[in-house]
Design an enzyme around this catalytic site. Structure first.
Site, mmCIF file in Angstrom:
data_model
loop_
_atom_site.group_PDB
_atom_site.id
_atom_site.type_symbol
_atom_site.label_atom_id
_atom_site.label_comp_id
_atom_site.label_asym_id
_atom_site.label_seq_id
_atom_site.Cartn_x
_atom_site.Cartn_y
_atom_site.Cartn_z
ATOM 1 N N PHE B 118 0.832 -1.192 0.000
ATOM 2 C CA PHE B 118 0.000 0.000 0.000
ATOM 3 C C PHE B 118 0.866 1.240 0.000
ATOM 4 C CE2 PHE B 118 -2.923 -3.123 1.561
ATOM 5 C CZ PHE B 118 -4.149 -2.715 1.075
ATOM 6 N N HIS B 257 7.717 12.818 17.057
ATOM 7 C CA HIS B 257 7.220 11.770 16.168
ATOM 8 C C HIS B 257 5.762 12.039 15.849
ATOM 9 C CE1 HIS B 257 6.263 7.887 14.472
ATOM 10 N NE2 HIS B 257 7.553 7.578 14.493
ATOM 11 N N LEU B 267 4.431 5.102 21.200
ATOM 12 C CA LEU B 267 4.631 5.273 19.769
ATOM 13 C C LEU B 267 3.966 4.149 18.996
ATOM 14 C CD1 LEU B 267 6.473 6.751 17.589
ATOM 15 C CD2 LEU B 267 7.883 4.733 17.821
ATOM 16 N N GLU B 270 6.447 3.974 12.630
ATOM 17 C CA GLU B 270 6.494 4.563 11.299
ATOM 18 C C GLU B 270 6.039 3.548 10.249
ATOM 19 O OE1 GLU B 270 8.719 7.459 11.364
ATOM 20 O OE2 GLU B 270 9.315 7.702 9.292
ATOM 21 N N ARG B 405 16.646 13.287 12.364
ATOM 22 C CA ARG B 405 17.149 11.984 11.946
ATOM 23 C C ARG B 405 16.035 11.228 11.270
ATOM 24 N NH1 ARG B 405 15.013 6.934 14.228
ATOM 25 N NH2 ARG B 405 13.959 7.623 16.088
HETATM 26 C C1 LIG Z 1 9.320 4.005 20.836
HETATM 27 C C2 LIG Z 1 10.554 4.162 20.018
HETATM 28 C C3 LIG Z 1 10.655 3.532 18.781
HETATM 29 C C4 LIG Z 1 11.798 3.664 18.015
HETATM 30 N N1 LIG Z 1 11.844 3.044 16.802
HETATM 31 C C5 LIG Z 1 12.947 3.168 16.039
HETATM 32 C C6 LIG Z 1 13.040 2.521 14.782
HETATM 33 O O1 LIG Z 1 12.117 1.831 14.358
HETATM 34 N N2 LIG Z 1 14.157 2.665 14.069
HETATM 35 C C7 LIG Z 1 15.203 3.400 14.526
HETATM 36 O O2 LIG Z 1 16.203 3.481 13.827
HETATM 37 N N3 LIG Z 1 15.165 4.006 15.726
HETATM 38 C C8 LIG Z 1 14.057 3.910 16.494
HETATM 39 N N4 LIG Z 1 13.997 4.550 17.714
HETATM 40 C C9 LIG Z 1 15.185 5.208 18.225
HETATM 41 C C10 LIG Z 1 16.159 4.176 18.754
HETATM 42 O O3 LIG Z 1 15.447 3.122 19.353
HETATM 43 C C11 LIG Z 1 17.098 4.713 19.793
HETATM 44 O O4 LIG Z 1 17.661 5.873 19.332
HETATM 45 C C12 LIG Z 1 18.220 3.758 20.076
HETATM 46 O O5 LIG Z 1 17.718 2.499 20.412
HETATM 47 C C13 LIG Z 1 19.112 4.247 21.163
HETATM 48 O O6 LIG Z 1 19.999 3.210 21.520
HETATM 49 P P1 LIG Z 1 21.163 3.456 22.531
HETATM 50 O O7 LIG Z 1 21.972 2.232 22.565
HETATM 51 O O8 LIG Z 1 21.839 4.705 22.195
HETATM 52 O O9 LIG Z 1 20.447 3.696 23.921
HETATM 53 P P2 LIG Z 1 19.394 2.824 24.734
HETATM 54 O O10 LIG Z 1 19.008 1.599 24.052
HETATM 55 O O11 LIG Z 1 18.326 3.760 25.163
HETATM 56 O O12 LIG Z 1 20.211 2.381 25.984
HETATM 57 C C14 LIG Z 1 20.553 3.252 27.021
HETATM 58 C C15 LIG Z 1 21.245 2.467 28.088
HETATM 59 O O13 LIG Z 1 21.798 3.336 29.029
HETATM 60 C C16 LIG Z 1 21.475 2.925 30.306
HETATM 61 N N5 LIG Z 1 21.478 4.073 31.181
HETATM 62 C C17 LIG Z 1 20.765 5.209 31.075
HETATM 63 N N6 LIG Z 1 21.069 6.035 32.074
HETATM 64 C C18 LIG Z 1 21.999 5.414 32.818
HETATM 65 C C19 LIG Z 1 22.697 5.745 34.005
HETATM 66 N N7 LIG Z 1 22.503 6.902 34.626
HETATM 67 N N8 LIG Z 1 23.574 4.860 34.502
HETATM 68 C C20 LIG Z 1 23.779 3.670 33.896
HETATM 69 N N9 LIG Z 1 23.144 3.316 32.783
HETATM 70 C C21 LIG Z 1 22.264 4.177 32.255
HETATM 71 C C22 LIG Z 1 20.158 2.262 30.172
HETATM 72 O O14 LIG Z 1 19.917 1.375 31.231
HETATM 73 C C23 LIG Z 1 20.338 1.544 28.859
HETATM 74 O O15 LIG Z 1 20.990 0.320 29.052
HETATM 75 C C24 LIG Z 1 12.863 4.438 18.483
HETATM 76 C C25 LIG Z 1 12.773 5.062 19.720
HETATM 77 C C26 LIG Z 1 11.620 4.962 20.466
HETATM 78 C C27 LIG Z 1 11.508 5.727 21.740
#
Ligand SMILES: Cc1cc2nc3c(=O)[nH]c(=O)nc-3n(C[C@H](O)[C@H](O)[C@H](O)COP(=O)(O)OP(=O)(O)OC[C@H]3O[C@@H](n4cnc5c(N)ncnc54)[C@H](O)[C@@H]3O)c2cc1C
Ligand code: HEM
Ligand code: HEM
Ligand code: SF4
Ligand code: F3S
Ligand code: FES
Lengths: 245, 612, 216
Positions: B118, B257, B267, B270, B405
């Site tokens: 679609f 979003h 959410l 997309e 992004r």
């Molecule tokens: C609902 C939703 C859907 C999404 N869908 C998509 C998608 O389809 N495609 C896409 O490309 N992106 C998507 N995104 C964005 C993407 O998921 C995130 O940008 C990405 O997963 C971030 O990964 P990361 O490893 O940087 O952090 P995260 O996966 O957020 O990990 C953060 C880590 O840090 C730890 N942490 C945080 N604070 C502390 C602290 N003070 N001390 C110790 N540890 C800490 C947490 O416990 C966790 O382990 C989506 C985001 C959301 C919110």
């Protein structure tokens, strides 16, 4: 609108020498589309800032917020209060170590589980950055994902009578995890190797078919089918080993 | 106090953190990841849609290449990104997808033959090729020229994160969950690790390492309505800002979003729009095609969110007790598709809204979703200002996203950047020696302990942390949302400055024993308000519109004066505003600024003479 | 699963696997026996003569004399196997009862019913077998006489439903544990089990009534 909800919540902070395990009662006015996530946060922010519980995604995806809700383990964030009676009893998941109030330590338990079932693809293939990927049938990929959907919430373990009776029983989630690798063509383990991991009463033969796991799993994983599949498969491996000798 | 020594300390066990840890452990270094929650509950697990990589296996992705992916990314960023980084990213993404494939991700694969799809609510046919049978397939996502988004049904982030954590378990990477980093150990020149608070016992633990990496994801929870997990609260960003020497980049670049559901702000992916879902207004009529005749619902997020807000302002929103919203319609995709490929969406609608998306419309509105800004690093992932400090993932401003992004680019970024930066850390540590900074460790730990004691005793006041947090969130929701103005932002900054004062006089209402959640919140509130100020003040100063940053009073993109990246420092802990500096958006142009092809807006070019 | 154990794979359990097979097989064997037993005893409903005839064939083939004690062994063997799963210590008893009450879950209760009925069947079944096998040959008249003397009728009124419960629960359990039934056919299986249970209890009770009314 307008229901007054009564929450009976298990309280105990093991870090506080004066704390004793008890049930505490909180009252809250119900609002539209209220979930336990909303309710518990309101209780913490408005009534008792020390109340411990786990939420992360608050969207039923991450598996953090499992607790026993009126007797049944389930995810609090996707439980709507309108589906519950006026009196709501919340206790922490059994089996897992208590951190405080409704919060338990699932992390350590699951880490132990990964190590036990060696929760990774076993292969000697070395990654070649210049090669294209090995093809896979889409149907198999979807079948793997079906089992990979477990969010490690621990509900199935907490609901399993066997797991509560036997400290060493792996639980449906671990068996399901291994099952995911059994059907994955990338994993080169043999049936005999899988048998080494789950072919005992700690594993598949410990399961008594209570099916609470199947009935509480918030992700509706096909645990019943998965467990019986593994029982047959591992049963056959045992028979083969005997007749080979 | 317990002190733990490691070669590499990674704060965060999401995809970015674990990918880097796998790289370090693979090279024989000892690595530990800290995480608030067990690794697999990190917010990466919530990403449903997919990740972009130019594999070009699907027939709809034919002709795709890393060049096209690069161009989409730069256009998406509204030329705000670092083009060297975007290039590095686009080139590496396909390799990382295949690596994940070897590690066990059950990617959806090409099924040869005819099938339907679609677009804009209409049905089309496509025929996949036999020679591509079984290769990684892709779906359509907003803002891309080709179908490029690799996916695993609707649990891409979940499956990839589980695979990554499996890999880490295999390599023996330690993950210390329920450990929350609250301060960096540093002396203004070098970073030596972090102080963490155990969320089991409340004890402080010092993690000392030669290289420290911040991979803590986004900080959406400084907004009230956000699709982010409750742990995406910017705690460590606050700690980084606190060093005074490391800047946060482009904090005003916040993505909203288009399809957060009302009222729970969850959410819906997309993928709904990618697969042909449409947006409807109060009259249940489509409207996106009026504003974006070509891409319609599939324009990039900033554009769709902007037009949605605009359309609601025209009085076409649907009134509800939770404010106005619009409708997302996926009914025409059919029950099979909705309960199959979009099952997670189906579950969210039924269990959180009581809406059956097969027969009913889904209430949606633009909701805070992604932080393009973060710890500013160079292209190796090394943070500005402190040796031994690195960052990757959503937490970082590596800067391939600029001011917007693309969907599917951030999940891909986590593994690409995690791999690259992990590799750079390995290089960095080759002959790196540093002394164990005993004095710094004790000083930092003592300072944190003091803060805790003061909050428990109420020495600095007795402000309620939850109330302060709410005041901060409301200020941002009001003043620094999709559309921004001088007036609104000025008010927002002033409100936040007042909130900052209150944040400095928090006193606990409860005893603070053990893993006290109130104490956790209290320890990071000051840092959060500072982040909020970086967002609002950065937005106030940036007098142009670019990507997701929309100034109603400066609607044009101004490449003459603002082709820059904001660097926000908090030079002195007692300041009540960040110090802003600027640098060029990109060191070199592979693709000169131009028209994005969607989201029509006025552009003030670099050689323009007109007043801005 | 316990913590702090050194990280090792679960112990290899070929024995566990074999015992699980045997548990299932002993269960099935006992089910077959119960069917045979029913044809024998309940045939009295049609006509005491038929029962006598069947009993006679069994005895002529020494099935009662040899089969009886063998069956007793099977009975004990099944008990031994199944007892591995029953918590005999007080703590375990408390846990499982508290668990069942908390969960309020049909299949968990069903297991408790099965385990509890098993203990009673073990004792009552042994007594019954002793009584019957030490008083051969089996005839409708002798059975009726026993039934009508002393407390035996109450004995059977208790034992008959318990056996049915245990057997039907056992059938259901084997079906779900070994995948004879899949998740989508579970409700159907459940209905079949309930139907079967009711039918067996009716036949059993009718048999007892018949013995009570049979002129000695
Ligand atoms: C609902 C939703 C859907 C999404 N869908 C998509 C998608 O389809 N495609 C896409 O490309 N992106 C998507 N995104 C964005 C993407 O998921 C995130 O940008 C990405 O997963 C971030 O990964 P990361 O490893 O940087 O952090 P995260 O996966 O957020 O990990 C953060 C880590 O840090 C730890 N942490 C945080 N604070 C502390 C602290 N003070 N001390 C110790 N540890 C800490 C947490 O416990 C966790 O382990 C989506 C985001 C959301 C919110
Ligand atoms: C007429 C006599 C009996 C019959 C027909 C019978 C039949 C069965 C069957 C078919 C099963 C299911 C087996 C399985 O799950 O693999 C079973 C299970 C069981 N039986 Fe029996 N049984 C009888 C007597 C007993 C006795 C005397 C005991 C013990 C005291 C007993 C205890 C159990 C228990 C505890 C289970 C459950 C095992 C489990 O859940 O794994 N049974 N029985
Ligand atoms: C070889 C062994 C057995 C023989 C020969 C046997 C024979 C008989 C006979 C003759 C009767 C009629 C009543 C009587 O004479 O007292 C009877 C009834 C009964 N038996 Fe058995 N039996 C045997 C084993 C068992 C076992 C193992 C059980 C279950 C644990 C059992 C359960 C019953 C019940 C419940 C009745 C009551 C009749 C009914 O309601 O169907 N028997 N049996
Ligand atoms: S199998 Fe289901 S119940 Fe068990 S941990 Fe996984 S998601 Fe939770
Ligand atoms: S509840 Fe337990 S006993 Fe087996 S069927 Fe499920 S694991
Ligand atoms: S908070 Fe993530 S599942 Fe409930």
């Amino acid at each position: 609108m307008g229901r007054q909800l009564k929450f009976k919540i298990f309280r105990f902070n093991p870090q506080n020498p004066e704390s004793v395990p008890r049930m505490e009662v909180f009252s809250l006015d119900e609002t539209d589309s209220m979930t336990l996530f909303i309710a518990l946060n309101r209780i913490r922010e408005e009534q008792d800032g020390s109340l411990q519980f786990e939420f992360c995604c608050r969207a039923g995806i991450c598996g953090s917020c499992a607790m026993v809700i009126n007797g049944r383990p389930g995810l609090a964030c996707h439980t709507k209060t309108k589906d519950l009676p006026d009196e709501i009893t919340l206790t922490p998941l059994p089996v897992f170590e208590l951190v405080g109030d409704l919060s338990v330590d699932t992390g350590s338990w699951f880490r132990e589980m990964y190590n036990k079932v060696e929760s990774w693809v076993h292969t000697d293939k070395v990654f070649d950055p210049n090669a294209i990927e090995d093809p896979m049938d889409n149907a198999i990929a979807e079948e793997i994902y079906e089992l990979d959907r477990c969010v490690e919430c621990g509900s199935c373990v907490a609901a399993c009578g066997t797991a509560r009776l036997r400290d060493d029983f792996m639980g449906a989630t671990a068996l399901n995890r291994l099952g995911r690798f059994v059907i994955d063509p990338r994993d080169k383990r043999t049936d005999e190797q899988y048998f080494e991991v789950i072919g005992s009463d700690e594993g598949i033969f410990g399961c008594m078919g209570l099916l609470a796991c199947e009935d509480v799993c918030p992700k509706n994983l096909p645990l019943m089918n998965q467990l019986s599949y593994l029982r047959r498969k591992m049963g056959v491996v045992a028979l083969k080993q005997i007749f080979k000798k | 106090m317990q002190t733990i020594y490691k070669d590499v300390l990674i704060i965060g066990a999401g995809l970015a953190g674990e990918r880097a840890a796998a790289e370090a452990a693979g090279a024989g270094l000892s690595a530990v990841c800290l995480s608030i929650v067990p690794a697999r509950r990190s917010h990466s697990a919530a990403a449903m849609g997919g990740m972009q990589a130019a594999l070009g296996n699907s027939v709809m992705g034919e002709g795709d290449s890393t060049d096209v992916h690069f161009a989409d990314t730069v256009k998406g960023s509204d030329w705000g990104c670092d083009q060297e980084v975007a290039r590095l990213f686009a080139d590496t993404a396909p390799i990382e997808m295949r690596r994940l494939c070897d590690w066990g991700v059950p990617w959806n694969r090409v099924v040869p033959g005819k099938s339907k799809y679609f677009k804009g609510g209409k049905q089309f046919d496509k025929e996949e090729k036999e020679e591509k049978r079984g290769l990684i397939t892709a779906r359509n996502f907003g803002g891309t020229a080709k179908w490029r988004t690799c996916y695993v049904s609707d649990g891409t982030g979940h499956s990839v994160l589980y695979t990554m954590d499996n890999r880490c378990a295999q390599l023996g990477v330690e993950v210390h969950d329920k450990s929350e980093a609250i301060a960096l150990i540093q002396d203004g020149k070098t970073c030596y690790g972090a102080i963490a608070r155990s969320l089991r016992t409340g004890e402080l633990i010092a993690y000392v390492a030669k290289a420290t990496m911040v991979a803590t994801g986004g900080f959406g929870k400084i907004y009230k309505a956000s699709t982010n997990a409750v742990i995406c609260d910017g705690g460590v960003h606050g700690a980084v800002l606190d060093t005074g020497v490391v800047p946060l980049g482009n904090m005003e670049a916040v993505q909203f979003h288009p399809t957060g559901i009302v009222p729970t702000d969850i959410l819906v992916t997309e993928g709904c729009r990618g697969d042909g879902g449409t947006l409807l207004d109060v009259n249940e009529e489509r409207f996106m095609h009026i504003y974006e005749p070509d891409k319609a619902e599939l324009a990039s997020r900033d554009v769709v969110a902007r037009w949605m807000t605009h359309h609601m302002r025209l009085g076409k929103g649907v009134p509800s007790p939770y404010g106005e919203h619009l409708w997302l319609d996926i009914r025409h995709l059919g029950a099979d598709h909705i309960t199959g490929k979009l099952r997670e969406v189906y579950e969210i609608c039924t269990s959180f809204l009581g809406v059956d998306p097969i027969h009913q419309l889904i209430p949606v509105r633009p909701t805070q979703h992604y932080s393009m800004g973060g710890v500013r690093t160079n292209k190796d992932g090394a943070a500005y200002g402190l040796k031994g400090l690195f960052s990757a993932g959503e937490a970082a401003c590596w800067d391939m996203h600029g001011f917007n992004r693309l969907g599917g680019n951030s999940l891909a970024e986590t593994v690409v950047a995690g791999g690259i930066v992990g590799g750079k850390i390995v290089e960095f540590l080759k002959d790196y020696e540093c002394e164990i900074p005993t004095a710094e460790i004790t000083r930092t730990a003592a300072k944190q302990q003091q803060r805790i004691d003061d909050m428990i005793s109420g020495k600095n006041g007795n402000e309620n942390v939850y109330k302060v947090r709410e005041a901060m969130q409301n200020a941002l929701d009001k003043g620094a949302h999709v559309f921004r103005t001088e007036e609104g932002l000025t008010e927002c900054v002033e409100t936040l400055q007042a909130v900052l004062k209150r944040a400095r006089s928090i006193g606990l209402q409860t005893d603070g024993y053990g893993a006290s959640p109130e104490l956790s919140a209290a320890l990071k509130i000051e840092g959060q308000v500072k982040l909020a100020l970086c967002v609002a003040y950065g937005a106030l100063q940036r007098r142009e519109s670019r990507g997701s940053h929309n100034r109603e009073d400066y609607p044009a993109r101004n490449d003459r004066d603002w082709l820059t990246r904001t660097l926000a420092y908090w030079k002195n802990p007692d300041d009540d505003l960040p110090t802003l500096e600027y640098e060029d958006a990109t060191p070199s142009f592979e693709m000169p600024p131009g028209d994005r092809g969607y989201g029509k807006m006025q552009i003030i070019t670099a050689d323009s003479k007109e007043e801005s | 699963m316990s913590f702090d154990l050194p990280v090792t794979a679960a112990k290899s359990g070929k024995t566990d696997a074999i015992l699980d097979w045997l548990q299932m097989i002993s269960g099935v064997a006992l089910i077959i026996f119960v069917f045979m037993h029913m044809t024998l005893v309940s045939s009295v409903l049609i006509n005491p003569g038929i029962m006598d005839a069947i009993a006679h064939t069994y005895e002529a083939n020494y099935m009662a004399q040899v089969g009886g004690p063998l069956l007793f062994l099977l009975f004990l063997f099944h008990f031994y196997l199944a007892a591995r799963k029953i918590p005999f210590r007080l703590e375990g008893q408390k846990t499982i009862w508290a668990h069942a009450k908390m969960l309020n879950h049909r299949d968990t209760w069903l297991w408790i019913v099965q385990a509890a009925s098993a203990m009673i069947i073990l004792i009552m079944g042994s007594i019954h077998m002793w009584a019957v096998l030490s008083d051969l040959p089996i005839t409708a008249a002798r059975s009726a006489a026993r039934m009508q003397s002393g407390p035996w009728v109450y004995f059977y009124l208790l034992l008959a439903p318990l056996v049915v419960l245990h057997v039907v629960a056992g059938l259901y359990r084997i079906a779900v544990k070994w995948g004879v039934a899949k998740d989508y056919s579970r409700e159907k299986l459940n209905k079949i089990a309930i139907g079967l249970g009711i039918a067996f209890i009716v036949i059993g009770l009718a048999t007892i009534v018949r013995f009570m009314t049979l002129a000695v």
